[in-house]
Structures are given as C-alpha cells and as structure tokens.
Design a protein around this motif. Structure first.
Motif, PDB file in Angstrom:
ATOM      1  N   UNK A   1       0.853  -1.189   0.000  1.00  0.00           N
ATOM      2  CA  UNK A   1       0.000   0.000   0.000  1.00  0.00           C
ATOM      3  C   UNK A   1       0.889   1.239   0.000  1.00  0.00           C
ATOM      4  N   UNK A   2       0.560   2.207  -0.849  1.00  0.00           N
ATOM      5  CA  UNK A   2       1.331   3.444  -0.964  1.00  0.00           C
ATOM      6  C   UNK A   2       0.632   4.552  -0.192  1.00  0.00           C
ATOM      7  N   UNK A   3       1.378   5.250   0.651  1.00  0.00           N
ATOM      8  CA  UNK A   3       0.835   6.335   1.455  1.00  0.00           C
ATOM      9  C   UNK A   3       1.347   7.662   0.911  1.00  0.00           C
ATOM     10  N   UNK A   4       0.428   8.566   0.562  1.00  0.00           N
ATOM     11  CA  UNK A   4       0.776   9.891   0.076  1.00  0.00           C
ATOM     12  C   UNK A   4       0.294  10.927   1.088  1.00  0.00           C
ATOM     13  N   UNK A   5       1.177  11.844   1.476  1.00  0.00           N
ATOM     14  CA  UNK A   5       0.810  12.944   2.353  1.00  0.00           C
ATOM     15  C   UNK A   5       0.518  14.157   1.476  1.00  0.00           C
ATOM     16  N   UNK A   6      -0.673  14.697   1.603  1.00  0.00           N
ATOM     17  CA  UNK A   6      -1.116  15.792   0.728  1.00  0.00           C
ATOM     18  C   UNK A   6      -1.753  16.905   1.547  1.00  0.00           C
ATOM     19  N   UNK A   7      -1.790  18.151   1.017  1.00  0.00           N
ATOM     20  CA  UNK A   7      -1.177  18.565  -0.225  1.00  0.00           C
ATOM     21  C   UNK A   7       0.352  18.631  -0.131  1.00  0.00           C
ATOM     22  N   UNK A   8       1.036  18.669  -1.301  1.00  0.00           N
ATOM     23  CA  UNK A   8       0.474  18.724  -2.644  1.00  0.00           C
ATOM     24  C   UNK A   8      -0.030  17.363  -3.093  1.00  0.00           C
ATOM     25  N   UNK A   9      -0.992  17.394  -4.005  1.00  0.00           N
ATOM     26  CA  UNK A   9      -1.534  16.168  -4.556  1.00  0.00           C
ATOM     27  C   UNK A   9      -0.613  15.617  -5.640  1.00  0.00           C
ATOM     28  N   UNK A  10      -0.570  14.298  -5.810  1.00  0.00           N
ATOM     29  CA  UNK A  10       0.144  13.743  -6.968  1.00  0.00           C
ATOM     30  C   UNK A  10      -0.438  14.302  -8.268  1.00  0.00           C
ATOM     31  N   UNK A  11       0.369  14.365  -9.308  1.00  0.00           N
ATOM     32  CA  UNK A  11      -0.082  14.950 -10.566  1.00  0.00           C
ATOM     33  C   UNK A  11       0.349  14.077 -11.741  1.00  0.00           C
ATOM     34  N   UNK A  12      -0.496  14.026 -12.754  1.00  0.00           N
ATOM     35  CA  UNK A  12      -0.192  13.255 -13.945  1.00  0.00           C
ATOM     36  C   UNK A  12       0.837  14.001 -14.789  1.00  0.00           C
TER      37      UNK A  12
ATOM     38  N   UNK B   1       5.480  15.893  -5.518  1.00  0.00           N
ATOM     39  CA  UNK B   1       6.567  16.595  -4.846  1.00  0.00           C
ATOM     40  C   UNK B   1       6.359  16.537  -3.338  1.00  0.00           C
ATOM     41  N   UNK B   2       5.270  15.908  -2.919  1.00  0.00           N
ATOM     42  CA  UNK B   2       5.032  15.690  -1.498  1.00  0.00           C
ATOM     43  C   UNK B   2       5.680  14.397  -1.047  1.00  0.00           C
ATOM     44  N   UNK B   3       5.562  14.113   0.217  1.00  0.00           N
ATOM     45  CA  UNK B   3       6.166  12.893   0.751  1.00  0.00           C
ATOM     46  C   UNK B   3       5.267  11.693   0.494  1.00  0.00           C
ATOM     47  N   UNK B   4       5.878  10.530   0.333  1.00  0.00           N
ATOM     48  CA  UNK B   4       5.148   9.291   0.140  1.00  0.00           C
ATOM     49  C   UNK B   4       5.987   8.150   0.694  1.00  0.00           C
ATOM     50  N   UNK B   5       5.356   7.050   0.948  1.00  0.00           N
ATOM     51  CA  UNK B   5       6.065   5.880   1.469  1.00  0.00           C
ATOM     52  C   UNK B   5       5.236   4.648   1.193  1.00  0.00           C
ATOM     53  N   UNK B   6       5.853   3.499   1.321  1.00  0.00           N
ATOM     54  CA  UNK B   6       5.139   2.236   1.202  1.00  0.00           C
ATOM     55  C   UNK B   6       4.955   1.671   2.597  1.00  0.00           C
TER      56      UNK B   6
ATOM     57  N   UNK C   1      -3.327  12.148   4.953  1.00  0.00           N
ATOM     58  CA  UNK C   1      -2.803  11.010   4.209  1.00  0.00           C
ATOM     59  C   UNK C   1      -3.914  10.335   3.430  1.00  0.00           C
ATOM     60  N   UNK C   2      -3.584   9.860   2.233  1.00  0.00           N
ATOM     61  CA  UNK C   2      -4.491   8.934   1.572  1.00  0.00           C
ATOM     62  C   UNK C   2      -3.667   7.754   1.067  1.00  0.00           C
ATOM     63  N   UNK C   3      -4.325   6.630   0.969  1.00  0.00           N
ATOM     64  CA  UNK C   3      -3.641   5.380   0.687  1.00  0.00           C
ATOM     65  C   UNK C   3      -4.142   4.774  -0.612  1.00  0.00           C
ATOM     66  N   UNK C   4      -3.198   4.247  -1.400  1.00  0.00           N
ATOM     67  CA  UNK C   4      -3.539   3.555  -2.629  1.00  0.00           C
ATOM     68  C   UNK C   4      -2.938   2.157  -2.576  1.00  0.00           C
ATOM     69  N   UNK C   5      -3.719   1.136  -2.853  1.00  0.00           N
ATOM     70  CA  UNK C   5      -3.132  -0.196  -2.972  1.00  0.00           C
ATOM     71  C   UNK C   5      -2.161  -0.197  -4.156  1.00  0.00           C
ATOM     72  N   UNK C   6      -1.007  -0.820  -4.007  1.00  0.00           N
ATOM     73  CA  UNK C   6      -0.042  -0.871  -5.101  1.00  0.00           C
ATOM     74  C   UNK C   6      -0.566  -1.715  -6.255  1.00  0.00           C
ATOM     75  N   UNK C   7      -1.520  -2.565  -5.995  1.00  0.00           N
ATOM     76  CA  UNK C   7      -2.156  -3.364  -7.046  1.00  0.00           C
ATOM     77  C   UNK C   7      -3.506  -3.822  -6.542  1.00  0.00           C
ATOM     78  N   UNK C   8      -4.415  -4.060  -7.468  1.00  0.00           N
ATOM     79  CA  UNK C   8      -5.746  -4.476  -7.053  1.00  0.00           C
ATOM     80  C   UNK C   8      -6.716  -4.462  -8.209  1.00  0.00           C
TER      81      UNK C   8
END
Length: 298
Positions: free
Chosen positions: A1-12, A90-95, A118-125
C-alpha cells in the motif's frame, strides 16, 4: 500500500494506451522517476518489480514505484489492452503495510495554514467495483494534447478523480463493522471533546466494549481513541490561542483538558512548544495592528 501525504496532490505527467499481441512484453525499466499506473482492460500483464511478481489480469491495475526496477516476467498469453499513466508527487510518500497514526503527519510547523492528510492507494488491485475508471482515463488522455492551461487543469482534476476511485478500493468497506464503529467513535469524540470523555462513557455511547472500539480505531485511523481525542483537543486549542485573547487556563478548560499541567504536557508533546510560546510566536503583530476578533464557535 502506498501512502501519500497531501497537499500537494500527486499529478499526472503523461499517459496513453497500448495493445500487446500474444508474446508481447512491457519494457524493462529502472528508476524512471515517476509512478507507472497500468490499468488492464483485456488480457493480462506479467511483471516483476524489484524481484516481486505482479500478475495483472483484465479488470486489475498495478502501480510501479519510481525508484525500483521493473521488467516483464512472462510474455502476454493473449492480446492485452491496457492504459498507462505516469504520475509524480513533490510531497512525501512511502510504502506501508498498515495505516499510520494521525500524529505521524508532521510538516515541522507547530501550526500550519495548510492541513495535511494522508491517503492510501493499494499498489495493485481490482478496479471492477469502480467501473468508471477506464472512462475517466479515456476522458483525460486527449487533454494532454491541448496546450491550454484550462485543459491541463481539467486533466489534473480527472486524474484526482481517478485516484479517488482507486483510493476507495483501499478504504475499508462502508459496511465493515470495524470501519462503522471507528467512524461513530471519532464523531462522538469530536462532538464531545469539551467534556470529560473516558473509555466507559465511549463504550456506553456506542454499546461496544472499550477494547473493541480501540481495536476498530487503530485499524481505521491508526491510533487509539485517547490519542484521537487528545490530538483533536490540541488542534482546537491552537485555533483559540491564535484567534482569541482568552487566557491559556481558560482555553485548557474549554478544550476539555482536566488540568492545566496536563494541558501543557499534551500541547507540548504534539505542538513541540508550550501554549505560551506557541501564542507568542503566532500572535506577534505589527504596531498599531487591530486586535484579532474572537473566533466564533463552530
């Protein structure tokens, strides 16, 4: 699971789609510097990231890390169609394998005008329970060919909606007993933080044993009910220290702390300084500046 601390939000940064024939392979890459989201709609990809196998059949996705090598583990067994999106933050993230406590979110500032989360994304699913995922991707891809700022803005908005869809896959289902109990406990603590609240009262209000409530909150929020309550009280105290002229002792009482020394200890632990030092740092005004008005109750 990937943890992103926001803002800033991830961007495409870039996206596209591809179709591999039988025997097709995904490029082998190493430390490409961006996250690689692969959404498979037909067939299947067989990948390996830093020695860990990822089989991605139709209806599934995988997020490959920007700092790890990945390669094809096995060629496609059938014609395979998939979308790919490179994104960055450009924000912090971790697994992580589990959710982390709310107190782990710390930008080094005792009081920040931007509230991090924080919001969490499964690395796969699977994305099958979110059937709108392919449609969102089909809508955002053409926008990258348009150079206007409005188009780029719209693309980022659609990408964030896509992340939200995937993020909901990581959330405990809304009908999960643990999730429901934790949400009710959190709401009760926020509503009654000014009052004396202990495990017995919380248990009586929710009609569950205190140990079970604590387990539910740890699984959902990463902290105990007491930690959640204390953190919320400290945040309310910060607002009052900055936006009102109330005495510190009165603020301690108003935010539910049973004694002034206990308030000082808790506040210092979470804010990194005493309430007095906190107010002095954030209430400094220019000569002749108008006094701040008392913050209305919320």
């Amino acid at each position: 699971m990937l943890r992103f601390v926001s803002p800033p939000m991830p961007h495409i940064t870039l996206g596209g789609e591809d179709t591999y024939p039988v025997g097709g392979t995904h490029p082998n890459r190493s430390q490409i510097g961006v996250f690689d989201l692969l959404v498979v709609t037909r067939g299947g990809l067989f990948l390996e990231e830093n020695g860990i196998a990822h089989d991605v059949p139709a209806g599934h996705y995988v997020i490959l890390r920007p700092d790890m090598p990945h390669r094809t583990r096995m060629p496609c067994r059938e014609e395979t169609h998939f979308y790919w999106i490179h994104f960055h933050t450009v924000g912090s993230w971790s697994e992580t394998e589990e959710r982390q406590p709310l107190s782990a979110i710390d930008d080094g500032k005792p009081y920040s005008p931007i509230e991090s989360f924080s919001f969490y994304l499964p690395a796969h699913g699977s994305w099958m329970s979110s059937p709108g995922v392919p449609e969102l991707i089909r809508r955002l891809l053409p926008l990258q060919d348009e150079q206007s700022a409005v188009s780029r803005w719209k693309q980022q908005q659609l990408f964030h909606e896509l992340l939200l869809q995937l993020q909901q896959e990581a959330e405990p289902p809304s009908d999960s007993p643990h999730y429901a109990v934790a949400e009710k406990a959190a709401a009760f603590l926020r509503d009654h933080y000014r009052e004396e609240v202990g495990y017995r009262r919380l248990s009586e209000a929710l009609h569950f044993h205190a140990n079970y409530i604590s387990i539910c909150m740890k699984r959902t929020f990463g902290c105990t009910p007491l930690d959640y309550l204390t953190r919320h009280r400290v945040e309310q105290a910060k607002r009052l220290l900055i936006h009102t002229d109330g005495k510190i002792g009165g603020i301690a009482e108003e935010t539910g702390f049973g004694s002034f020394p206990y308030f000082v200890r808790c506040f210092t632990r979470y804010a990194g300084m005493t309430p007095k030092a906190f107010r002095k740092q954030y209430r400094q005004t220019e000569p002749g500046a108008e006094r701040m008005q008392t913050l209305p109750e919320i």
